[in-house]
Design a protein around this motif. Structure first.
Motif, PDB file in Angstrom:
ATOM      1  N   GLY A 168       0.849  -1.189   0.000  1.00 39.64           N
ATOM      2  CA  GLY A 168       0.000   0.000   0.000  1.00 39.64           C
ATOM      3  C   GLY A 168       0.878   1.230   0.000  1.00 39.64           C
ATOM      4  O   GLY A 168       1.876   1.298   0.728  1.00 39.64           O
ATOM      5  N   LEU A 169       0.535   2.216  -0.834  1.00 37.35           N
ATOM      6  CA  LEU A 169       1.384   3.403  -0.981  1.00 37.35           C
ATOM      7  C   LEU A 169       0.522   4.656  -0.873  1.00 37.35           C
ATOM      8  O   LEU A 169      -0.538   4.757  -1.509  1.00 37.35           O
ATOM      9  N   CYS A 170       0.970   5.610  -0.066  1.00 39.93           N
ATOM     10  CA  CYS A 170       0.331   6.924   0.062  1.00 39.93           C
ATOM     11  C   CYS A 170       1.268   7.974  -0.523  1.00 39.93           C
ATOM     12  O   CYS A 170       2.406   8.132  -0.045  1.00 39.93           O
ATOM     13  N   TYR A 171       0.787   8.665  -1.540  1.00 39.47           N
ATOM     14  CA  TYR A 171       1.571   9.715  -2.212  1.00 39.47           C
ATOM     15  C   TYR A 171       1.017  11.064  -1.741  1.00 39.47           C
ATOM     16  O   TYR A 171      -0.103  11.436  -2.071  1.00 39.47           O
ATOM     17  N   LEU A 172       1.796  11.806  -0.952  1.00 42.89           N
ATOM     18  CA  LEU A 172       1.351  13.056  -0.325  1.00 42.89           C
ATOM     19  C   LEU A 172       2.002  14.257  -0.979  1.00 42.89           C
ATOM     20  O   LEU A 172       3.221  14.288  -1.178  1.00 42.89           O
ATOM     21  N   ASP A 173       1.182  15.254  -1.305  1.00 44.19           N
ATOM     22  CA  ASP A 173       1.676  16.542  -1.782  1.00 44.19           C
ATOM     23  C   ASP A 173       1.004  17.622  -0.947  1.00 44.19           C
ATOM     24  O   ASP A 173      -0.228  17.627  -0.791  1.00 44.19           O
ATOM     25  N   LEU A 174       1.793  18.537  -0.382  1.00 43.14           N
ATOM     26  CA  LEU A 174       1.230  19.593   0.462  1.00 43.14           C
ATOM     27  C   LEU A 174       0.471  20.598  -0.399  1.00 43.14           C
ATOM     28  O   LEU A 174       0.950  21.011  -1.455  1.00 43.14           O
ATOM     29  N   ASP A 175      -0.695  21.011   0.067  1.00 38.20           N
ATOM     30  CA  ASP A 175      -1.507  21.989  -0.656  1.00 38.20           C
ATOM     31  C   ASP A 175      -1.009  23.392  -0.337  1.00 38.20           C
ATOM     32  O   ASP A 175      -0.862  23.769   0.834  1.00 38.20           O
ATOM     33  N   GLY A 176      -0.751  24.182  -1.382  1.00 39.87           N
ATOM     34  CA  GLY A 176      -0.371  25.578  -1.185  1.00 39.87           C
ATOM     35  C   GLY A 176       1.031  25.796  -0.672  1.00 39.87           C
ATOM     36  O   GLY A 176       1.340  26.875  -0.161  1.00 39.87           O
ATOM     37  N   PHE A 177       1.889  24.804  -0.809  1.00 39.26           N
ATOM     38  CA  PHE A 177       3.256  24.984  -0.283  1.00 39.26           C
ATOM     39  C   PHE A 177       4.015  26.071  -1.044  1.00 39.26           C
ATOM     40  O   PHE A 177       4.819  26.793  -0.461  1.00 39.26           O
ATOM     41  N   LYS A 178       3.773  26.206  -2.341  1.00 41.39           N
ATOM     42  CA  LYS A 178       4.455  27.232  -3.119  1.00 41.39           C
ATOM     43  C   LYS A 178       4.157  28.618  -2.569  1.00 41.39           C
ATOM     44  O   LYS A 178       5.026  29.504  -2.556  1.00 41.39           O
ATOM     45  N   THR A 179       2.929  28.824  -2.097  1.00 44.37           N
ATOM     46  CA  THR A 179       2.567  30.121  -1.527  1.00 44.37           C
ATOM     47  C   THR A 179       3.406  30.420  -0.296  1.00 44.37           C
ATOM     48  O   THR A 179       3.837  31.564  -0.077  1.00 44.37           O
TER      49      THR A 179
END
Length: 714
Positions: A310-321
């Motif tokens: 099982g794999l969870c791929y996480l990307d932070l929302d609004g990190f560029k801001t």
């Protein structure tokens, strides 16, 4: 067989040249640098063959590491420089058209193998020297019986002058003599050392056979043995050694003494551990990196029947801001805190968390019941991000989007799993973020089709709707045309000619700026070759250089360097005929990873220009660490020079920037020159080249050739 120009053999030799230049200064050899390069060439070929082999063989990497020791590259710096060189250039020059991700993973494994081979060869070389010393000691002991005084002097010279630690004890383990090197290794006085018995020097990390070999030696059943052994220093730290113990017999052949020779390998061991750790862990967060994660994922996908993942791929929302508003340093501190929280979520056996890069993280779980476990893991991750994170006195709320992929082992490749997880993560982000979604094969297929067929830009590129206009770059000193900037246009079927401001942001948003930018680069470089051919022998006028804009998306694309190398080689144009322009805002706060491709291109000879300089409010001191050779001054600084008299403040600003740039060996180009007075004022201020409507508007390539031909013929 003679290789074709710029063929694989030429690339291999370029790699060997870069390698020899990096390692030669720290190598103890009487060979010249070119001779040393010839020694490295067959090693480079072995690395290239191992990189491209159908089945990976780590023994090739070990053999190359051992060959470095044979070539007198025994300084640890030689290994460090070699690994840096292999990491930066092996795939670039020897990777061919293979899967870049797979080649980078193979390259990392080759580096590990080279480190192991290097360490083993260095250890064997040391053991050989130790054997020689032991034989000298034995010979000295034998001569004692014949000529006591002469042999004692010879033995004492070897004993005291040796760089390695030497100690002598009787068969009961009582220490009789030690040399200064051994005392320095342990950091203890001779009296304290001699008060210890050999049998007391145990350590928890002793190999199982250590004391069995010792017992066999003191009983006279073996003449010597050698192994790696740790000792405790008085301060509790560990001393790691290559230990050789030999049996000394009397004139009748009966066992009498034992002689120990120790080489301190603590620093070498720490270096190997550090190299392994740095190669497999993220420098910022300390989490396993992409390389380590792919090793674990590949192992999980290759597990036996009945195993799942099982794999969870996480990307932070609004990190560029956050990066844009608070700066990359604050963003880095946020990532460190997020990494710590994620690490606390993966505590069960078979679970791990890694950072793939930027604000992207993955969590992996393996076993037989991952359908339930991966949902629980995703829930723990979302809960861990609920509490705000304090950065520089600000309470930041962190949100994240997670794509989950779960299934049986053995059905998909790591690349396929990551692609599905990435698509699923963006589906969660499109649904508002701060949530997780499960992978759906049908949704994956729709996303792939949508990306391939429902955008206008790929169709426009295939139909040849793009064209390039060129604006000349003029030398302010003599008025000659030195090159041109390539400006892409879109001849839209309904809207006519569109400038880059109308479609470049769209291309960047969709990611299609990469193929479009590659097309612009190739067309521009081919045009530069045609100009040179048309100019014939007019070399005295100087080569025409082509300037091509590079977007932030292209800058972070992993294929940038390889694409540029391929285009230059296919067109037969030298790298110094190309200048890549990067906006100042794209490099504000840029870290070493972002600057790495630019540094590689600059090392090849490609000029890097900092475009729109003065609009990004960057720290001027940062110019020293950027791999740029040209500043393109924004037109806002020179607009007042179109009027008379010019604004004295603007004059001082431009004069200061030009002075700073020249002190850093940077050339200065000015945009937006529209009047002769403006051009003259910029010449007086020391600017090098300029472009603008005063010289020519952007136009077809024939117009620039005509201008350049007039300059070349007078």
């Amino acid at each position: 067989m003679i290789a074709e120009p710029d063929g694989p053999e030429d690339r291999l030799r370029r790699f060997a040249t870069i390698w020899s230049r990096a390692v030669y200064p720290v190598t103890s050899t009487s060979s010249t640098r070119p001779e040393f390069e010839e020694e490295l060439l067959p090693l480079a070929r072995r690395l290239s063959d191992a990189l491209l082999a159908r089945a990976f063989d780590s023994d090739e990497g070990k053999a190359v590491g051992a060959a470095l020791v044979d070539a007198h590259c025994t300084d640890p710096e030689a290994l460090s420089h070699t690994l840096d060189c292999v990491d930066a250039y092996l795939v670039l020059y020897c990777g061919g058209d293979g899967d870049q991700e797979d080649l980078r993973a193979r390259c990392a494994r080759l580096q590990h193998a080279m480190s192991a081979g290097f360490a083993r060869a260095l250890r064997e070389r040391t053991l050989a020297e130790q054997e020689a010393i032991a034989e000298a000691a034995l010979k000295a002991q034998g001569v004692v019986a014949q000529a006591l005084h002469a042999s004692e002097a010879r033995f004492r010279a070897v004993f005291e002058g040796a760089a390695i630690g030497i100690g002598m004890a009787d068969l009961e383990g009582n220490i009789l003599q030690v040399n200064g090197a051994l005392l320095r290794m342990f950091g203890i006085s001779e009296q304290a050392l001699r008060s210890r018995n050999v049998m007391e020097w145990t350590h928890p990390d002793d190999a199982p056979q250590t004391w069995r070999l010792y017992d066999e030696l003191v009983r006279g059943e073996r003449e010597h043995y050698h192994l790696e052994k740790a000792f405790y220093r008085p301060d509790g730290t560990a001393l790691w050694t290559n230990l050789t113990v030999s049996l000394l017999r009397d004139a009748d052949g009966d066992p009498q003494y034992q002689l120990a020779l120790m080489e301190d390998t603590t620093e070498r061991r720490l270096l190997n551990l550090r190299l392994r750790y740095e190669a497999t862990h993220d420098a910022l967060t300390g989490l396993p990196n992409r390389t380590f994660f792919f090793e674990r994922l590949e192992k999980a996908l290759g597990a036996g029947e009945g195993q799942r993942f099982g794999l969870c791929y996480l990307d932070l929302d609004g990190f560029k801001t956050i990066n844009d508003s608070l700066g990359h340093a604050a963003g880095d501190r946020l990532l460190v805190e997020v990494a710590d929280r994620l690490q606390s979520c993966a505590t069960a056996p078979g679970e791990m968390v890694a950072r793939l890069g930027g604000d992207e993280f993955v969590a992996l779980t393996t076993g037989r019941d991952t359908q339930r476990e991966v949902d629980e893991l995703a829930g723990r991750i979302m809960n861990a991000l609920l509490a705000p994170i304090s950065v520089d006195g600000r309470e930041l709320t962190v949100r994240g989007s997670i794509g989950i992929v779960e299934g049986p082992a053995g059905e998909r490749s790591p690349a396929e799993v990551l692609r599905s997880a990435d698509i699923t993560m963006y589906r969660a982000k499109s649904a508002g973020g701060n949530r997780f979604e499960l992978a759906d094969p049908e949704a994956d297929a729709r996303a792939i089709t949508r990306h391939g067929l429902t955008t206008a830009l790929p169709t426009a590129l295939e139909r040849g709707e793009f064209f390039i206009e060129y604006q000349p770059l003029v030398h302010l000193g003599d008025g000659s045309v030195r090159g041109a900037e390539a400006l892409v246009r879109w001849l839209h079927p309904q809207h006519g000619v569109l400038g880059p401001d109308r479609f470049i942001p769209l291309a960047e948003h969709t990611g299609l700026i990469v193929p479009l930018g590659r097309w612009v680069l190739e067309q521009s470089v081919r045009q530069a070759r045609e100009w040179r051919e048309l100019r014939g022998g007019a070399e005295a006028a100087g080569p025409l250089r082509i300037n091509v804009n590079l977007s932030p998306c292209q800058l972070t694309h992993p294929g940038l360097v390889q694409d540029t190398v391929d285009i230059l080689e296919r067109t037969g144009i030298e790298p110094d005929a190309l200048c890549l322009e990067v906006t100042e805002s794209a490099l504000i706060g840029a870290d070493d990873d972002l600057l790495k491709p630019l540094r590689r291109l600059a090392e090849m000879g490609v000029d890097i220009a900092l475009d729109d300089f003065g609009t990004g409010y960057s720290n001027l001191a940062n110019l020293r660490r950027l791999p740029v050779s040209i500043l393109k001054l924004d037109r806002s600084f020179t607009q007042s020079m179109q009027q008379f008299p010019a604004d004295p403040v603007d004059l001082k600003i431009v004069e200061g920037i030009v002075s700073l740039a020249h002190s850093l060996d940077l050339a200065v180009t000015v945009e937006g020159v529209e009047t002769g007075a403006q051009a003259e004022q910029l010449r007086i201020l020391g600017c090098d080249t300029a472009q603008g409507w005063y010289y020519a508007r952007p136009g077809p390539p024939e117009r620039l050739h005509e201008l350049a031909l007039v300059d070349a013929t007078g």
